[in-house]
Design an enzyme around this catalytic site. Structure first.
Site, short mmCIF file in Angstrom:
data_model
loop_
_atom_site.label_atom_id
_atom_site.label_comp_id
_atom_site.label_asym_id
_atom_site.label_seq_id
_atom_site.Cartn_x
_atom_site.Cartn_y
_atom_site.Cartn_z
N LYS A 193 76.37 -16.60 74.62
CA LYS A 193 77.20 -15.40 74.62
C LYS A 193 76.56 -14.26 75.42
O LYS A 193 77.20 -13.67 76.29
CB LYS A 193 77.45 -14.92 73.18
N GLU B 66 70.98 -5.74 67.91
CA GLU B 66 70.33 -6.71 68.79
C GLU B 66 68.82 -6.46 68.84
O GLU B 66 68.30 -5.50 68.31
CB GLU B 66 70.94 -6.63 70.19
N ARG B 67 68.12 -7.34 69.53
CA ARG B 67 66.66 -7.27 69.60
C ARG B 67 66.21 -6.17 70.57
O ARG B 67 66.87 -5.90 71.56
CB ARG B 67 66.10 -8.62 70.07
#
Length: 474
Positions: free
Chosen positions: A162, A188-189
């Site tokens: 994705k 997210e990271r």
């Protein structure tokens, strides 16, 4: 406003990210209003979520509450959280409060500010998506066309590509897209945010981009509200500057997940599969703000994590109900090395209509789907008995379906460092022409490997001609 700002309360209870605030005067702020607590390090911002009684509200903290004590004074901000918008935020990396996190100093105080909670544009002010958004990615342009001013979502489980697909879409649109890009990283990271900042800088498009992050290590309130901050910035460019905006969100499931955490912290009873009872409302409030005006549009491309590859998950269903184009990523196709691993059968778009894309496009797309679907129906027979047991027509259709699947693979520019294969961008006309040629049997005698990870059909044709010349010389 001054009277409101002077009005203040005190912290009456702290439970993790949930802070109860009591107001002795009995005048309490409205739902979604912001509260501020001045601490030694930095101001702590709260957002009102519920009224407990005539004098007490329950709020969610957008930063860490470590060290917060009962009795600490709380200031009423007089409205929802406001973030800087406009040209001052271009090229900057912001958090949910609009504070810069890129080491370039604070955003100028002269920048206009806008509340993160806004009503969706009225229906009579919206324009229907009419212009196609060409990505250069064969399988998307052919089977799930995107529209300028529309909403597209990439659905897939963990590790099927994705984020890589969203990154490639950003890369593909950098050269041809002249509007503003707003990227929202939800849960997210930190590494991904750093990589995005570097890539935007190297591509020379950072001056037309705003990055807004609420990362994994931040409280659920920050992750829950960060898409609202990104939307607010996008709406300003659309409404005030009349500039087209490309809004990229990775990952919308983390928004739902953060909402579920907030709901649990507030003590609400869970709904289906443990999700918050307000799931449909929260998703609708986010998605309905993404729309086009008369003079400019907001085009959304969203990555959506599918937990345990379960496409019947309530969060996935709620998000899917709002999008125009569904790009479904298949773990089975990823396992077979078919990248991008877009499932041509499960993916769909409301724009695949003869009146929008033309009759030839629709006919080729439907024929490609029909051929691949027929191949899938025969896969059990092939596994048990082999291709030899199929009739001549079925065998021919299976061979063409396999070639179509390989032709719809494509090397990406963002993966070139790992694969060593330069990325390809393919015009829609070349994709349609190539698929039509394969369906008509032009590639029937070709090696399937010639069609794998290429751009247009001319590349495969050149490979076959080179192979024929080598065979003659041998």
């Amino acid at each position: 406003m001054d009277d409101v700002l002077q009005h203040s309360g005190k912290v009456s209870a702290v439970r993790g990210a949930v802070v109860d605030v009591a107001f002795a005067s009995g005048r309490i702020p409205a739902i979604n209003d912001a509260l501020r607590i001045d601490t030694a390090e930095a101001p702590l911002v709260l957002e009102v979520q519920a009224q407990l009684d005539a004098q007490t509200v329950r709020s969610i903290a957008l930063q860490s509450t470590a060290g917060l004590r009962r009795g600490t004074p709380v200031t009423v901000m007089g409205g929802p959280i406001e973030v800087p918008v406009g040209d001052a935020v271009l090229g900057r990396l912001l958090d949910v409060m609009g504070s810069a996190g890129d080491g370039k100093g604070p955003v100028t105080e002269q920048a206009p500010h806008r509340a993160i909670h806004q009503a969706p544009a009225p229906l009579h002010n919206r324009a229907a998506p009419s212009e196609l958004f060409h990505t250069g990615i064969k399988v998307i342009d052919l089977l799930t066309p995107l529209a300028q001013g529309g909403k597209a979502a990439m659905f897939g489980g963990a590790g099927v590509g994705k984020t890589v697909l969203v990154m490639e879409l950003i890369h593909a649109m950098v050269s041809g897209y002249n509007g503003i890009s707003v990227f929202s990283g939800i849960g997210e990271r930190s590494r991904e945010g750093h990589e995005m900042l570097l890539e935007m800088t190297e591509a020379g498009v950072l001056d037309r981009t705003v990055l807004v992050y609420g990362q994994m290590n931040e409280p659920p309130g920050a992750r829950w509200r960060v898409p609202m901050t990104a939307l607010t910035i996008a709406e300003h460019f659309r409404d005030q500057d009349h500039r087209n905006v490309l809004l990229l969100m990775d990952n919308v499931f983390r928004f739902v997940q953060a909402g579920a955490e907030v709901s649990g912290l507030l003590g609400r009873l869970p709904s289906r599969v443990g999700y918050q009872p307000t799931l449909a409302t929260e998703v609708a409030q986010l998605q309905e703000r993404i729309s086009s005006g008369a003079e400019a549009s907001v085009t959304a491309i969203e990555a959506v994590y599918v937990p345990a590859d379960d496409f019947t998950d309530p969060a996935v269903i709620a998000i899917a109900g709002h999008v125009d184009s569904m790009v479904v990523l298949s773990r089975a196709m990823a396992a077979d090395g078919m990248y991008p691993a877009v499932d041509p059968i499960a993916s769909s778009s409301v724009l695949l209509d003869p009146l929008i894309v033309g009759q030839e496009h629709v006919e080729v797309a439907n024929e490609v789907r029909r051929t691949i679907e027929h191949y899938r129906e025969l896969q059990d027979v092939i596994s048990l008995l082999g291709m030899e047991e199929l009739g001549r027509e079925d065998r021919q259709m299976v061979e063409r379906a396999r070639r179509l699947q390989r032709f719809l693979t494509q090397p990406f520019a963002v993966t070139e460092a790992m694969t060593g294969i330069p990325g390809r961008s393919v015009p829609l006309e070349d994709t349609i022409t190539g698929c039509r040629a394969i369906l008509d049997g032009e590639a029937d005698g070709w090696d399937e490997a010639s069609l794998y990870l290429i751009g247009s059909l001319d590349e495969a044709r050149a490979k076959e001609e080179a192979a024929a010349r080598s065979a003659v010389r041998a």
